[in-house]
Design a protein around this motif. Structure first.
Motif, PDB file in Angstrom:
ATOM      1  N   ALA A 149     -11.778 -10.061   6.568  1.00  0.00           N
ATOM      2  CA  ALA A 149     -11.955  -9.775   5.150  1.00  0.00           C
ATOM      3  C   ALA A 149     -10.704 -10.099   4.346  1.00  0.00           C
ATOM      4  O   ALA A 149     -10.787 -10.544   3.192  1.00  0.00           O
ATOM      5  CB  ALA A 149     -12.344  -8.306   4.964  1.00  0.00           C
ATOM      6  N   ILE A 150      -9.536  -9.889   4.929  1.00  0.00           N
ATOM      7  CA  ILE A 150      -8.280 -10.191   4.240  1.00  0.00           C
ATOM      8  C   ILE A 150      -8.193 -11.683   3.933  1.00  0.00           C
ATOM      9  O   ILE A 150      -7.717 -12.089   2.862  1.00  0.00           O
ATOM     10  CB  ILE A 150      -7.083  -9.731   5.090  1.00  0.00           C
ATOM     11  N   LYS A 151      -8.663 -12.522   4.829  1.00  0.00           N
ATOM     12  CA  LYS A 151      -8.562 -13.975   4.652  1.00  0.00           C
ATOM     13  C   LYS A 151      -9.263 -14.467   3.395  1.00  0.00           C
ATOM     14  O   LYS A 151      -8.850 -15.471   2.805  1.00  0.00           O
ATOM     15  CB  LYS A 151      -9.123 -14.690   5.877  1.00  0.00           C
ATOM     16  N   THR A 152     -10.302 -13.783   2.964  1.00  0.00           N
ATOM     17  CA  THR A 152     -11.070 -14.239   1.798  1.00  0.00           C
ATOM     18  C   THR A 152     -10.864 -13.358   0.577  1.00  0.00           C
ATOM     19  O   THR A 152     -11.558 -13.515  -0.431  1.00  0.00           O
ATOM     20  CB  THR A 152     -12.565 -14.280   2.146  1.00  0.00           C
ATOM     21  N   ALA A 153      -9.905 -12.434   0.630  1.00  0.00           N
ATOM     22  CA  ALA A 153      -9.719 -11.460  -0.445  1.00  0.00           C
ATOM     23  C   ALA A 153      -8.856 -12.014  -1.568  1.00  0.00           C
ATOM     24  O   ALA A 153      -7.997 -12.880  -1.365  1.00  0.00           O
ATOM     25  CB  ALA A 153      -9.082 -10.197   0.117  1.00  0.00           C
ATOM     26  N   ASP A 154      -9.088 -11.489  -2.764  1.00  0.00           N
ATOM     27  CA  ASP A 154      -8.223 -11.747  -3.912  1.00  0.00           C
ATOM     28  C   ASP A 154      -7.373 -10.532  -4.267  1.00  0.00           C
ATOM     29  O   ASP A 154      -6.386 -10.652  -5.006  1.00  0.00           O
ATOM     30  CB  ASP A 154      -9.056 -12.138  -5.136  1.00  0.00           C
ATOM     31  N   LEU A 155      -7.783  -9.352  -3.773  1.00  0.00           N
ATOM     32  CA  LEU A 155      -7.078  -8.108  -4.065  1.00  0.00           C
ATOM     33  C   LEU A 155      -6.947  -7.307  -2.780  1.00  0.00           C
ATOM     34  O   LEU A 155      -7.945  -6.992  -2.132  1.00  0.00           O
ATOM     35  CB  LEU A 155      -7.851  -7.297  -5.122  1.00  0.00           C
ATOM     36  N   ILE A 156      -5.708  -6.996  -2.420  1.00  0.00           N
ATOM     37  CA  ILE A 156      -5.416  -6.265  -1.189  1.00  0.00           C
ATOM     38  C   ILE A 156      -4.808  -4.915  -1.535  1.00  0.00           C
ATOM     39  O   ILE A 156      -3.877  -4.825  -2.345  1.00  0.00           O
ATOM     40  CB  ILE A 156      -4.426  -7.044  -0.288  1.00  0.00           C
ATOM     41  N   ALA A 157      -5.320  -3.871  -0.893  1.00  0.00           N
ATOM     42  CA  ALA A 157      -4.715  -2.546  -0.949  1.00  0.00           C
ATOM     43  C   ALA A 157      -3.965  -2.327   0.356  1.00  0.00           C
ATOM     44  O   ALA A 157      -4.573  -2.071   1.396  1.00  0.00           O
ATOM     45  CB  ALA A 157      -5.796  -1.484  -1.134  1.00  0.00           C
ATOM     46  N   CYS A 158      -2.646  -2.475   0.308  1.00  0.00           N
ATOM     47  CA  CYS A 158      -1.861  -2.314   1.537  1.00  0.00           C
ATOM     48  C   CYS A 158      -1.858  -0.853   1.966  1.00  0.00           C
ATOM     49  O   CYS A 158      -1.705   0.050   1.141  1.00  0.00           O
ATOM     50  CB  CYS A 158      -0.425  -2.784   1.309  1.00  0.00           C
ATOM     51  N   PRO A 159      -1.991  -0.596   3.263  1.00  0.00           N
ATOM     52  CA  PRO A 159      -1.984   0.776   3.751  1.00  0.00           C
ATOM     53  C   PRO A 159      -0.635   1.454   3.526  1.00  0.00           C
ATOM     54  O   PRO A 159       0.407   0.803   3.403  1.00  0.00           O
ATOM     55  CB  PRO A 159      -2.254   0.618   5.255  1.00  0.00           C
ATOM     56  N   GLY A 160      -0.670   2.775   3.500  1.00  0.00           N
ATOM     57  CA  GLY A 160       0.566   3.537   3.475  1.00  0.00           C
ATOM     58  C   GLY A 160       1.270   3.471   4.820  1.00  0.00           C
ATOM     59  O   GLY A 160       0.708   3.026   5.829  1.00  0.00           O
ATOM     60  N   CYS A 161       2.517   3.923   4.842  1.00  0.00           N
ATOM     61  CA  CYS A 161       3.318   3.842   6.064  1.00  0.00           C
ATOM     62  C   CYS A 161       2.792   4.778   7.146  1.00  0.00           C
ATOM     63  O   CYS A 161       2.561   4.349   8.290  1.00  0.00           O
ATOM     64  CB  CYS A 161       4.778   4.126   5.753  1.00  0.00           C
ATOM     65  N   TYR A 162       2.572   6.040   6.813  1.00  0.00           N
ATOM     66  CA  TYR A 162       2.005   6.958   7.801  1.00  0.00           C
ATOM     67  C   TYR A 162       0.609   6.514   8.253  1.00  0.00           C
ATOM     68  O   TYR A 162       0.316   6.500   9.452  1.00  0.00           O
ATOM     69  CB  TYR A 162       1.927   8.374   7.231  1.00  0.00           C
ATOM     70  N   PRO A 163      -0.285   6.158   7.323  1.00  0.00           N
ATOM     71  CA  PRO A 163      -1.624   5.722   7.754  1.00  0.00           C
ATOM     72  C   PRO A 163      -1.605   4.525   8.695  1.00  0.00           C
ATOM     73  O   PRO A 163      -2.436   4.436   9.601  1.00  0.00           O
ATOM     74  CB  PRO A 163      -2.324   5.384   6.428  1.00  0.00           C
ATOM     75  N   THR A 164      -0.668   3.597   8.502  1.00  0.00           N
ATOM     76  CA  THR A 164      -0.592   2.444   9.402  1.00  0.00           C
ATOM     77  C   THR A 164      -0.332   2.899  10.829  1.00  0.00           C
ATOM     78  O   THR A 164      -1.036   2.496  11.772  1.00  0.00           O
ATOM     79  CB  THR A 164       0.517   1.479   8.946  1.00  0.00           C
ATOM     80  N   ALA A 165       0.670   3.740  11.016  1.00  0.00           N
ATOM     81  CA  ALA A 165       1.022   4.194  12.364  1.00  0.00           C
ATOM     82  C   ALA A 165      -0.106   4.990  12.998  1.00  0.00           C
ATOM     83  O   ALA A 165      -0.449   4.787  14.173  1.00  0.00           O
ATOM     84  CB  ALA A 165       2.301   5.031  12.308  1.00  0.00           C
ATOM     85  N   ILE A 166      -0.710   5.884  12.240  1.00  0.00           N
ATOM     86  CA  ILE A 166      -1.739   6.759  12.807  1.00  0.00           C
ATOM     87  C   ILE A 166      -3.010   5.974  13.127  1.00  0.00           C
ATOM     88  O   ILE A 166      -3.644   6.188  14.172  1.00  0.00           O
ATOM     89  CB  ILE A 166      -2.001   7.938  11.847  1.00  0.00           C
ATOM     90  N   GLN A 167      -3.379   5.040  12.264  1.00  0.00           N
ATOM     91  CA  GLN A 167      -4.570   4.225  12.550  1.00  0.00           C
ATOM     92  C   GLN A 167      -4.387   3.369  13.796  1.00  0.00           C
ATOM     93  O   GLN A 167      -5.277   3.304  14.648  1.00  0.00           O
ATOM     94  CB  GLN A 167      -4.883   3.322  11.356  1.00  0.00           C
ATOM     95  N   LEU A 168      -3.242   2.708  13.906  1.00  0.00           N
ATOM     96  CA  LEU A 168      -3.028   1.857  15.074  1.00  0.00           C
ATOM     97  C   LEU A 168      -2.957   2.688  16.351  1.00  0.00           C
ATOM     98  O   LEU A 168      -3.321   2.213  17.431  1.00  0.00           O
ATOM     99  CB  LEU A 168      -1.758   1.023  14.887  1.00  0.00           C
TER     100      LEU A 168
END
Length: 344
Positions: free
Chosen positions: A139-158
């Motif tokens: 989805a990122i490859k075809t997007a025009d608007l990206i909402a970058c994740p927060g720092c804590y959410p990135t670590a916890i999601q991964l």
């Protein structure tokens, strides 16, 4: 070349974008936007960038930026700034990558509750693609608007994605105990962020609810396809950079080989490393890089699994991940410009 503007290039996240993009082989930094620093040389405020291509760069006000020449605009700004400008930029054909929280939460009313202000661009919330490449690469490859994740959410999601996607966790509450370096609080002067207040000190904060909580819960539920209950407690480390998250979750089957699961899930991910069994990740190992290190452990005689995740809050937790998204959006190799290794 990709012509780039960075709005908010005078904050910690913004100056990390400048540091990374200055050496990106396919990027021309066309406008470094800051209302408060307009007219000043960037190296006069951030001398660590001296002696490179940055020496003659000058901050401009948003009114003096050459928007007609811009292909991609990064917002490294407080919330509400990106939402006020996103429509005009998208209408000009400019791709927008927002490092703030303006478009992360899909429920507008929930966003307004946690951020205590009205969302002024609700029509773009659904259009925005959540910028976690390990989850949303296509989805990122075809997007025009990206909402970058927060720092804590990135670590916890991964740390939880392989388990949630395979449905391997029970309905029991997940606990995420996470710590961040002080730069996560931003560059504005605050008494409680003074050196004498933070040095040799360690404390929890926002124990009744951090703004990243609804984002974390939303995304974990996307991964699981159902409700997820989580307790998230953030802490401040007496360091400049880094996030360390320790996550506790209960397995449906105590015989699950969690180590093999994580190694398989991330084997082709360029920025996620699963450490060998028995190793423990350190924030220093990923400092100033876009890399994440993960380790898993099984407490004795328990159905629980412990997941340890480290990242640099300013890079994979902000600027580096934003550049990773830009690479995908513009058809470049995902790792372009992000080959930095940690120092000693």
């Amino acid at each position: 070349m990709i012509n780039v503007a960075v709005v908010g290039a005078n904050g910690y996240g913004g100056i990390e974008l400048v540091r990374i993009l200055a050496r990106h082989p396919q990027v021309q930094l066309s406008s470094l936007v800051s209302r408060s620093e307009a007219g000043q040389k960037i190296v006069d405020i951030f001398p660590h960038l001296r002696g490179d291509v940055c020496d003659e760069w000058v901050y401009v006000s948003p009114y003096d930026a050459d928007w007609q020449a811009i292909d991609v605009c990064f917002f490294a700004t407080p919330h509400t700034v990106a939402m006020s400008q996103v429509q005009s930029l998208l209408e000009k054909g400019i791709k927008v990558i927002d490092l703030s929280a303006d478009f992360r939460i899909k429920d507008r009313l929930l966003w307004e509750k946690w951020y205590a202000t009205r969302h002024t661009a609700p029509e773009y919330i659904e259009q925005a693609v959540y910028g976690l490449p390990e989850l949303n690469r296509g989805a990122i490859k075809t997007a025009d608007l990206i909402a970058c994740p927060g720092c804590y959410p990135t670590a916890i999601q991964l740390g939880l994605m392989p388990l949630l996607r395979q449905g391997l966790l029970t309905d029991d509450t997940i606990i995420a105990d996470a710590k961040s370096g002080i730069s996560g609080a931003g560059r504005s002067a605050k008494v409680n962020m003074l050196f004498c207040e933070r040095s040799e000190n360690f404390e929890a904060y926002a124990t009744t609810g951090h703004r990243h909580y609804p984002e974390i819960k939303q995304q974990l539920e996307v991964m699981r396809g159902g409700q997820v209950d989580i307790i998230f407690t953030p802490h401040l480390l007496p360091t400049v950079r880094g996030i360390h998250a320790t996550i506790y979750a209960k397995l449906r089957n105590s015989e699950t080989d969690v180590q093999a699961l994580f190694e398989s899930a991330y084997t082709n991910e360029p920025f996620v490393s699963v450490l060998p069994k028995g190793h423990h990740p350190q924030t220093k190992s990923v400092s100033a890089t876009n890399h994440v290190q993960i380790a898993t452990a099984r407490p004795p005689q328990s159905d629980y699994v412990t997941i340890l995740v480290v990242e640099d809050n300013l890079v994979k937790g902000a600027a580096g991940q934003a550049v990773q998204c830009m690479n995908l959006m513009t058809g470049l190799e995902e790792v372009t410009g992000l080959a930095q290794l940690a120092g000693i």
